[in-house]
Motif scaffolding. Structure first.
Motif, PDB file in Angstrom:
ATOM      1  N   PRO A   1       0.312   3.170 -11.844  1.00  0.00           N
ATOM      2  CA  PRO A   1       0.112   4.674 -11.302  1.00  0.00           C
ATOM      3  C   PRO A   1      -0.491   5.498 -12.205  1.00  0.00           C
ATOM      4  O   PRO A   1      -0.511   5.365 -13.449  1.00  0.00           O
ATOM      5  N   THR A   2      -1.439   6.050 -11.435  1.00  0.00           N
ATOM      6  CA  THR A   2      -2.289   7.131 -12.441  1.00  0.00           C
ATOM      7  C   THR A   2      -1.992   8.528 -11.819  1.00  0.00           C
ATOM      8  O   THR A   2      -2.381   9.343 -12.699  1.00  0.00           O
ATOM      9  N   GLY A   3      -1.234   8.655 -10.822  1.00  0.00           N
ATOM     10  CA  GLY A   3      -1.062  10.155 -10.351  1.00  0.00           C
ATOM     11  C   GLY A   3      -1.985  10.681  -9.579  1.00  0.00           C
ATOM     12  O   GLY A   3      -1.841  11.995  -9.238  1.00  0.00           O
ATOM     13  N   LYS A   4      -3.380   9.904  -9.638  1.00  0.00           N
ATOM     14  CA  LYS A   4      -4.478  10.570  -8.945  1.00  0.00           C
ATOM     15  C   LYS A   4      -4.497  10.359  -7.637  1.00  0.00           C
ATOM     16  O   LYS A   4      -3.944   9.452  -6.960  1.00  0.00           O
ATOM     17  N   SER A   5      -5.310  11.401  -6.884  1.00  0.00           N
ATOM     18  CA  SER A   5      -5.505  11.291  -5.289  1.00  0.00           C
ATOM     19  C   SER A   5      -6.539  10.416  -4.983  1.00  0.00           C
ATOM     20  O   SER A   5      -7.468  10.300  -5.842  1.00  0.00           O
TER      21      SER A   5
ATOM     22  N   THR B   1       1.081   6.982  -6.957  1.00  0.00           N
ATOM     23  CA  THR B   1       2.357   7.029  -7.626  1.00  0.00           C
ATOM     24  C   THR B   1       2.920   5.661  -7.973  1.00  0.00           C
ATOM     25  O   THR B   1       4.173   5.818  -8.578  1.00  0.00           O
ATOM     26  N   GLY B   2       2.660   4.848  -7.544  1.00  0.00           N
ATOM     27  CA  GLY B   2       3.204   3.360  -7.726  1.00  0.00           C
ATOM     28  C   GLY B   2       2.325   2.365  -7.951  1.00  0.00           C
ATOM     29  O   GLY B   2       0.946   2.308  -8.084  1.00  0.00           O
ATOM     30  N   SER B   3       2.668   1.055  -8.308  1.00  0.00           N
ATOM     31  CA  SER B   3       1.678  -0.233  -8.620  1.00  0.00           C
ATOM     32  C   SER B   3       1.103  -0.484  -7.268  1.00  0.00           C
ATOM     33  O   SER B   3       1.503  -0.372  -6.388  1.00  0.00           O
ATOM     34  N   LEU B   4      -0.369  -0.620  -7.562  1.00  0.00           N
ATOM     35  CA  LEU B   4      -1.241  -0.874  -6.254  1.00  0.00           C
ATOM     36  C   LEU B   4      -2.027  -2.023  -6.825  1.00  0.00           C
ATOM     37  O   LEU B   4      -3.121  -1.551  -7.537  1.00  0.00           O
ATOM     38  N   PHE B   5      -1.996  -3.067  -6.008  1.00  0.00           N
ATOM     39  CA  PHE B   5      -2.896  -4.393  -6.421  1.00  0.00           C
ATOM     40  C   PHE B   5      -3.045  -4.651  -8.009  1.00  0.00           C
ATOM     41  O   PHE B   5      -4.126  -4.885  -8.639  1.00  0.00           O
ATOM     42  N   GLY B   6      -1.886  -4.379  -8.697  1.00  0.00           N
ATOM     43  CA  GLY B   6      -1.862  -4.326 -10.217  1.00  0.00           C
ATOM     44  C   GLY B   6      -2.330  -3.394 -11.120  1.00  0.00           C
ATOM     45  O   GLY B   6      -2.087  -3.344 -11.999  1.00  0.00           O
ATOM     46  N   ILE B   7      -2.666  -2.240 -10.386  1.00  0.00           N
ATOM     47  CA  ILE B   7      -3.080  -1.151 -11.160  1.00  0.00           C
ATOM     48  C   ILE B   7      -1.787  -0.146 -11.221  1.00  0.00           C
ATOM     49  O   ILE B   7      -1.106   0.207 -10.136  1.00  0.00           O
TER      50      ILE B   7
ATOM     51  N   MET C   1       0.766  -1.073   0.068  1.00  0.00           N
ATOM     52  CA  MET C   1      -0.026  -0.118   0.021  1.00  0.00           C
ATOM     53  C   MET C   1       1.121   1.220   0.235  1.00  0.00           C
ATOM     54  O   MET C   1       0.513   2.204  -0.708  1.00  0.00           O
ATOM     55  N   ARG C   2       1.883   1.126   0.820  1.00  0.00           N
ATOM     56  CA  ARG C   2       2.716   2.404   0.965  1.00  0.00           C
ATOM     57  C   ARG C   2       3.782   2.546  -0.205  1.00  0.00           C
ATOM     58  O   ARG C   2       4.143   3.677  -0.682  1.00  0.00           O
ATOM     59  N   SER C   3       4.106   1.623  -0.929  1.00  0.00           N
ATOM     60  CA  SER C   3       4.601   1.606  -2.313  1.00  0.00           C
ATOM     61  C   SER C   3       3.831   2.105  -3.259  1.00  0.00           C
ATOM     62  O   SER C   3       4.301   3.118  -4.131  1.00  0.00           O
ATOM     63  N   GLY C   4       2.575   1.860  -3.467  1.00  0.00           N
ATOM     64  CA  GLY C   4       1.689   2.203  -4.351  1.00  0.00           C
ATOM     65  C   GLY C   4       1.333   3.725  -4.239  1.00  0.00           C
ATOM     66  O   GLY C   4       0.566   4.411  -5.097  1.00  0.00           O
TER      67      GLY C   4
END
Length: 138
Positions: free
Chosen positions: A98-102, A90-96, A58-61
């Motif tokens: 990075p989108t740069g979105k908040s 800003t990083g990969s999250l559960f295979g998603i 989570m903290r990586s994504g």
């Protein structure tokens, strides 16, 4: 355990583990047979070792991941926490990718406590809202 001690346990859990990424603190805060019952994921292995990779992922994504406790309901053996989870993807999250979105979503978490440590975790998150904020779904 006193109600104040239970509240402090949950405050440390969010601040030190989730906000600061200090996963080794989980060895102190969780029981060795801790169970994580989060929707959308298979239950990880019991104990702190099962939660550490989830926190790190989570903290990586979402490196600026932050949980703000909005409300706590504290009893002798459970704490219900209503929290606000924010950050930037800003990083990969559960295979998603990075989108740069908040993201800005709420969660309801119930932590069961035994002998001054968290022994079970139940959570409901505004997952649909988060996926919309990330642009994964409309």
């Amino acid at each position: 355990m006193s109600l104040q001690a239970n509240a402090r346990l949950i405050e440390r859990y969010f601040e030190e583990v989730w906000n600061q990424g200090k996963v080794d603190v989980l060895d102190e805060l969780l029981t060795s047979d801790y169970r994580n019952h989060s929707p959308g994921l298979p239950d990880p292995q019991p104990g702190p070792a099962g939660l550490k990779p989830i926190v790190l992922m989570m903290r990586s994504g979402i490196p600026d991941l932050h949980y703000a406790i909005e409300d706590l309901v504290v009893t002798a053996d459970r704490v219900a926490a209503y929290v606000r989870m924010t950050g930037t993807h800003t990083g990969s999250l559960f295979g998603i990718e990075p989108t740069g979105k908040s993201i800005d979503v709420r969660q309801m978490q119930i932590e069961w406590i035994r002998d001054g440590r968290i022994c079970q975790h139940w959570r409901i998150t505004e997952d649909l809202k988060m996926m919309r904020q990330l642009g994964v779904i409309l």
